[in-house]
Design a protein around this motif. Structure first.
Motif, PDB file in Angstrom:
ATOM      1  N   LEU A 264      -2.774  43.955 -47.704  1.00  0.00           N
ATOM      2  CA  LEU A 264      -3.765  44.015 -46.629  1.00  0.00           C
ATOM      3  C   LEU A 264      -4.677  45.230 -46.758  1.00  0.00           C
ATOM      4  O   LEU A 264      -5.841  45.192 -46.336  1.00  0.00           O
ATOM      5  N   ASP A 265      -4.158  46.301 -47.341  1.00  0.00           N
ATOM      6  CA  ASP A 265      -4.955  47.506 -47.514  1.00  0.00           C
ATOM      7  C   ASP A 265      -5.963  47.352 -48.654  1.00  0.00           C
ATOM      8  O   ASP A 265      -7.136  47.707 -48.517  1.00  0.00           O
ATOM      9  N   PHE A 267      -6.758  44.398 -50.617  1.00  0.00           N
ATOM     10  CA  PHE A 267      -7.512  43.156 -50.762  1.00  0.00           C
ATOM     11  C   PHE A 267      -8.032  42.641 -49.423  1.00  0.00           C
ATOM     12  O   PHE A 267      -7.546  43.030 -48.362  1.00  0.00           O
ATOM     13  N   GLU A 268      -8.986  41.743 -49.515  1.00  0.00           N
ATOM     14  CA  GLU A 268      -9.441  40.977 -48.357  1.00  0.00           C
ATOM     15  C   GLU A 268      -9.626  39.528 -48.786  1.00  0.00           C
ATOM     16  O   GLU A 268      -9.902  39.231 -49.951  1.00  0.00           O
ATOM     17  N   VAL A 269      -9.466  38.612 -47.822  1.00  0.00           N
ATOM     18  CA  VAL A 269      -9.536  37.183 -48.122  1.00  0.00           C
ATOM     19  C   VAL A 269     -10.975  36.773 -48.414  1.00  0.00           C
ATOM     20  O   VAL A 269     -11.923  37.253 -47.779  1.00  0.00           O
ATOM     21  N   THR A 270     -11.122  35.870 -49.388  1.00  0.00           N
ATOM     22  CA  THR A 270     -12.447  35.381 -49.769  1.00  0.00           C
ATOM     23  C   THR A 270     -12.345  33.926 -50.198  1.00  0.00           C
ATOM     24  O   THR A 270     -11.251  33.414 -50.469  1.00  0.00           O
ATOM     25  N   ARG A 282     -11.516  30.454 -48.281  1.00  0.00           N
ATOM     26  CA  ARG A 282     -10.519  31.464 -47.908  1.00  0.00           C
ATOM     27  C   ARG A 282      -9.203  31.274 -48.663  1.00  0.00           C
ATOM     28  O   ARG A 282      -8.123  31.374 -48.105  1.00  0.00           O
ATOM     29  N   TRP A 285      -8.209  36.353 -52.942  1.00  0.00           N
ATOM     30  CA  TRP A 285      -8.402  37.746 -52.574  1.00  0.00           C
ATOM     31  C   TRP A 285      -9.464  38.380 -53.459  1.00  0.00           C
ATOM     32  O   TRP A 285      -9.636  37.999 -54.621  1.00  0.00           O
ATOM     33  N   ARG A 286     -10.158  39.353 -52.891  1.00  0.00           N
ATOM     34  CA  ARG A 286     -11.015  40.245 -53.653  1.00  0.00           C
ATOM     35  C   ARG A 286     -10.721  41.662 -53.159  1.00  0.00           C
ATOM     36  O   ARG A 286     -10.101  41.845 -52.105  1.00  0.00           O
ATOM     37  N   SER A 288     -11.102  44.985 -51.286  1.00  0.00           N
ATOM     38  CA  SER A 288     -11.762  45.331 -50.028  1.00  0.00           C
ATOM     39  C   SER A 288     -12.807  46.417 -50.278  1.00  0.00           C
ATOM     40  O   SER A 288     -12.862  47.028 -51.350  1.00  0.00           O
ATOM     41  N   ASP A 289     -13.635  46.663 -49.287  1.00  0.00           N
ATOM     42  CA  ASP A 289     -14.707  47.644 -49.436  1.00  0.00           C
ATOM     43  C   ASP A 289     -14.168  49.028 -49.786  1.00  0.00           C
ATOM     44  O   ASP A 289     -14.828  49.795 -50.502  1.00  0.00           O
ATOM     45  N   ARG A 290     -12.991  49.359 -49.298  1.00  0.00           N
ATOM     46  CA  ARG A 290     -12.414  50.677 -49.589  1.00  0.00           C
ATOM     47  C   ARG A 290     -12.175  50.869 -51.082  1.00  0.00           C
ATOM     48  O   ARG A 290     -12.163  51.993 -51.577  1.00  0.00           O
TER      49      ARG A 290
END
Length: 367
Positions: A264-265, A267-270, A282, A285-286, A288-290
């Motif tokens: 969760l930290d 990756f984010e769902v895509t 959905r 994963w890709r 995340s902006d961080r």
């Protein structure tokens, strides 16, 4: 049971088969999601021992097989660049892109290396600060935590010459896409135990209820699979559609909580394209902006590569469970493990590879 060979005990297998035969009164079609389960089923002939009319449909559970052609081409483009060390697990090196594979890039002078962990690639990046080191991060929820941890470590250590080419996919959206296909024949699922060992089982009850299908979490040894099939048949015969955990030695309902928190930290769902299937919303994963600075697609500006599938390869139909591998005209002829048309023939978990390894001579005799 404590030892691996006990999960192949023929007497226990016969008892489970007797129970499956005794419980079955009508035809049923169930899909094993994982390619590792497919190989176990074909290698041990489990599908041939089941009651007549009970069909195992092979699903899109091979991570190599569902990695889209355009992502392979992106990997090839990055690996061919001067100053790049491209790292991958060995099973990706012979997967064909639109023109060649990673072995071809290596033979042409590209620095392509097989590693056994993404952390090996991070170590290479720290040892070669003058080179760009890229790890090819593919797979389902099973392999994603290690890749997430490696990116997390790269950020913590300030290793700016490391990046990840991400092609992670998620099982539950694929189950939904299969059930919503107009040609779907699947009446139940054997869920992949290693995926659930990470993610738990919470995502599956809504799917079982919405599509009225039993979902049984199953392991990979013969007795694991037979027990999963037994539980599935009992549910189908009783008209139930519930989630059952037939792999409790590895799977807990909550999964691996620290691994899920890491995912969760990082990756984010895509939305994600699946090879031979197309885009499933959905379903992947890709970064995340961080952690966007570690995205190899952005770093090497290959986001614009888009490639069409070969019309000769029917692997998409195999992955959707619409045909068996030997029903493709190219199987064993134009498409072999040495000269594959698609990833399902070259991958260690591909259904076409399983049929070629364990059923090729039998199928040839039947023709």
């Amino acid at each position: 049971m404590k030892y691996l060979d006990e999960f192949s005990d023929p007497d226990l297998a016969r008892r489970l088969l007797d129970q499956i035969h005794a419980a079955t009164t009508r035809p049923w079609a169930m899909m094993e999601v994982c390619g590792g389960q497919t190989h176990s089923i074909i290698r041990h002939g489990i599908d041939q021992l089941l009651p007549e009319g009970v069909e195992m449909i092979h699903g899109p559970g091979c991570p190599v097989c569902v990695t889209p052609l355009e992502v392979i081409d992106k990997a090839l483009a990055i690996a061919a660049r001067p100053g790049v060390i491209f790292c991958s697990f060995g099973d990706m090196l012979r997967v064909p892109g639109s023109g060649q594979d990673l072995f071809g890039v290596k033979s042409a002078g590209g620095d392509v290396r097989v590693v056994y962990s993404p952390l090996d690639a991070l170590k290479l990046a720290r040892e070669h600060p003058d080179r760009e080191v890229v790890f090819f991060g593919i797979g389902f929820e099973t392999t994603a935590p290690a890749n997430a941890m490696t990116v997390y470590q790269a950020r913590r250590l300030g290793t700016g010459n490391f990046s990840l080419l991400v092609s992670h996919v998620l099982v539950p959206p694929a189950i939904a896409a299969i059930m919503e296909s107009p040609r779907c024949r699947v009446q139940a699922f054997l869920a992949a135990g290693h995926v659930c060992s990470v993610m738990g089982t919470a995502e599956y009850p809504p799917l079982a209820s919405r599509y009225r299908v039993p979902i049984v979490v199953t392991g990979f040894e013969p007795l694991d699979i037979l027990e999963g099939i037994r539980r599935t048949v009992l549910q189908l015969e009783a008209g139930r559609y519930e989630v059952e955990n037939a792999y409790p030695r590895a799977v807990r309902d909550e999964g691996n909580v620290p691994a899920r928190e890491m995912l969760l930290d990082v990756f984010e769902v895509t939305d994600r394209t699946w090879r031979g299937i197309g885009e499933i919303p959905r379903s992947g994963w890709r970064l995340s902006d961080r952690y966007a600075e570690f995205d190899a697609e952005r770093r090497f500006a290959v986001t614009g590569i888009h490639t069409g599938e070969s019309p000769l390869c029917r692997s998409g139909e195999v992955l959707r469970g619409l045909i068996k591998p030997h029903e493709c005209a190219a199987f064993g002829k134009r498409c072999t493990p040495r000269n594959p048309l698609g990833a399902t023939m070259v991958s260690a978990e591909g259904a076409c590879a399983a049929y070629h390894a364990y059923r090729r001579l039998e199928l040839a005799d039947a023709r």
